[in-house]
Design a protein around this motif. Structure first.
Motif, PDB file in Angstrom:
ATOM      1  N   GLY A 120      42.716  20.403  58.998  1.00 58.72           N
ATOM      2  CA  GLY A 120      43.854  18.965  59.219  1.00 58.72           C
ATOM      3  C   GLY A 120      44.413  18.826  60.422  1.00 58.72           C
ATOM      4  O   GLY A 120      45.244  17.988  60.465  1.00 58.72           O
ATOM      5  N   CYS A 121      44.225  19.653  61.449  1.00 56.09           N
ATOM      6  CA  CYS A 121      45.132  19.376  62.708  1.00 56.09           C
ATOM      7  C   CYS A 121      44.484  18.433  63.576  1.00 56.09           C
ATOM      8  O   CYS A 121      43.011  18.448  63.934  1.00 56.09           O
ATOM      9  CB  CYS A 121      44.991  20.757  63.504  1.00 56.09           C
ATOM     10  SG  CYS A 121      45.777  22.121  62.378  1.00 56.09           S
ATOM     11  N   PRO A 122      45.093  17.526  64.128  1.00 50.97           N
ATOM     12  CA  PRO A 122      44.515  16.537  65.010  1.00 50.97           C
ATOM     13  C   PRO A 122      44.237  16.859  66.389  1.00 50.97           C
ATOM     14  O   PRO A 122      43.712  16.031  67.369  1.00 50.97           O
ATOM     15  CB  PRO A 122      45.507  15.378  64.867  1.00 50.97           C
ATOM     16  CG  PRO A 122      46.539  16.090  64.554  1.00 50.97           C
ATOM     17  CD  PRO A 122      46.443  17.258  63.615  1.00 50.97           C
ATOM     18  N   ALA A 123      44.907  18.141  66.793  1.00 47.95           N
ATOM     19  CA  ALA A 123      44.863  18.387  68.108  1.00 47.95           C
ATOM     20  C   ALA A 123      44.787  20.088  68.257  1.00 47.95           C
ATOM     21  O   ALA A 123      45.162  20.812  67.453  1.00 47.95           O
ATOM     22  CB  ALA A 123      45.992  18.091  68.857  1.00 47.95           C
ATOM     23  N   LEU A 124      43.827  20.393  69.454  1.00 49.20           N
ATOM     24  CA  LEU A 124      43.753  21.943  69.658  1.00 49.20           C
ATOM     25  C   LEU A 124      44.940  21.906  70.900  1.00 49.20           C
ATOM     26  O   LEU A 124      44.277  20.996  71.899  1.00 49.20           O
ATOM     27  CB  LEU A 124      42.228  22.213  69.887  1.00 49.20           C
ATOM     28  CG  LEU A 124      42.307  23.700  70.214  1.00 49.20           C
ATOM     29  CD1 LEU A 124      42.636  24.573  69.132  1.00 49.20           C
ATOM     30  CD2 LEU A 124      40.872  23.849  70.535  1.00 49.20           C
ATOM     31  N   LYS A 125      45.483  22.791  71.177  1.00 47.28           N
ATOM     32  CA  LYS A 125      46.495  22.704  72.286  1.00 47.28           C
ATOM     33  C   LYS A 125      46.411  24.181  72.989  1.00 47.28           C
ATOM     34  O   LYS A 125      46.124  25.174  71.985  1.00 47.28           O
ATOM     35  CB  LYS A 125      47.918  22.359  72.069  1.00 47.28           C
ATOM     36  CG  LYS A 125      48.059  20.986  71.622  1.00 47.28           C
ATOM     37  CD  LYS A 125      49.227  20.743  70.893  1.00 47.28           C
ATOM     38  CE  LYS A 125      49.462  19.194  70.763  1.00 47.28           C
ATOM     39  NZ  LYS A 125      50.654  18.847  70.599  1.00 47.28           N
ATOM     40  N   TRP A 126      46.584  24.345  74.274  1.00 44.66           N
ATOM     41  CA  TRP A 126      46.842  25.444  74.771  1.00 44.66           C
ATOM     42  C   TRP A 126      47.587  25.268  76.260  1.00 44.66           C
ATOM     43  O   TRP A 126      47.738  24.108  76.715  1.00 44.66           O
ATOM     44  CB  TRP A 126      45.560  26.332  75.142  1.00 44.66           C
ATOM     45  CG  TRP A 126      44.587  25.586  75.933  1.00 44.66           C
ATOM     46  CD1 TRP A 126      44.461  25.713  77.429  1.00 44.66           C
ATOM     47  CD2 TRP A 126      43.548  24.527  75.522  1.00 44.66           C
ATOM     48  NE1 TRP A 126      43.226  25.026  77.737  1.00 44.66           N
ATOM     49  CE2 TRP A 126      42.818  24.222  76.720  1.00 44.66           C
ATOM     50  CE3 TRP A 126      43.343  24.033  74.229  1.00 44.66           C
ATOM     51  CZ2 TRP A 126      41.909  23.021  76.596  1.00 44.66           C
ATOM     52  CZ3 TRP A 126      42.245  22.938  74.323  1.00 44.66           C
ATOM     53  CH2 TRP A 126      41.567  22.481  75.472  1.00 44.66           C
ATOM     54  N   SER A 127      47.932  26.423  76.860  1.00 41.82           N
ATOM     55  CA  SER A 127      48.549  26.251  78.362  1.00 41.82           C
ATOM     56  C   SER A 127      47.394  27.064  79.186  1.00 41.82           C
ATOM     57  O   SER A 127      46.791  27.975  78.771  1.00 41.82           O
ATOM     58  CB  SER A 127      49.993  26.761  78.485  1.00 41.82           C
ATOM     59  OG  SER A 127      49.839  27.927  77.980  1.00 41.82           O
TER      60      SER A 127
END
Length: 167
Positions: A120-127
């Motif tokens: 249910g996560c609308p985003a995948l994020k990283w740096s």
């Protein structure tokens, strides 16, 4: 946990178990060398076991290619107060340098994206380190966007102790 099949022959992902902690630490050390920061690794097998399996602060997917473990991704949920929902944050993604260019990293990210959606996560994020232009170009090619307007900060070590009022 089940093995995650991928679109690449002889390549799969699986969730790390407590038994894999030495392997995970080895990959963390390899990533630190690649990032020119080996002195920054303070994790031990005990710390990782406690954090990953007792505290459940993060999860690890191990990448296996032709019967060999060749990389890992360490990730955890983060919460956006503005969106009101969690996203999945990828802290580490590492594939052995000799196997880069085979699509293993891209497929690992794809599977993380699917996992994020299934949770249910609308985003995948990283740096990404600002000097790592090959990775920046790779991420942009995938359709990722650079999140301008934010600068990362950290209070750690003596600065954290001092600010918290501990000497």
């Amino acid at each position: 946990m089940p093995i995650i099949s991928t679109s690449i022959p002889n390549f799969s992902l699986r969730f790390a178990t407590r038994h894999d902690v030495p392997l995970v630490l080895g990959f963390i050390q390899k990533l630190a060398l690649y990032e020119k920061r080996p002195q920054d690794v303070h994790a031990t097998e005990q710390i990782l076991a406690d954090s990953l399996f007792n505290g459940k602060y993060a999860e690890v997917l191990l990448a296996e290619y032709e019967g060999e473990t060749v990389g890992y991704a360490l990730f955890y949920p983060v919460f956006s107060s503005f969106a009101g929902v969690p996203s999945l944050y990828v802290e580490d993604l590492f594939i052995n340098p000799t196997l880069r260019g085979k699509g293993l990293g891209k497929e690992t990210l794809r599977q993380l994206a699917k996992l994020a959606q299934s949770r249910g996560c609308p985003a995948l994020k990283w740096s990404c380190l600002d000097w790592n232009q090959p990775s920046i170009d790779f991420y942009l090619h995938l359709g990722a966007t650079i999140q301008n307007g934010n600068t990362s900060f950290a209070l750690q070590g003596q600065a954290l102790n001092s600010f918290a009022g501990n000497q």
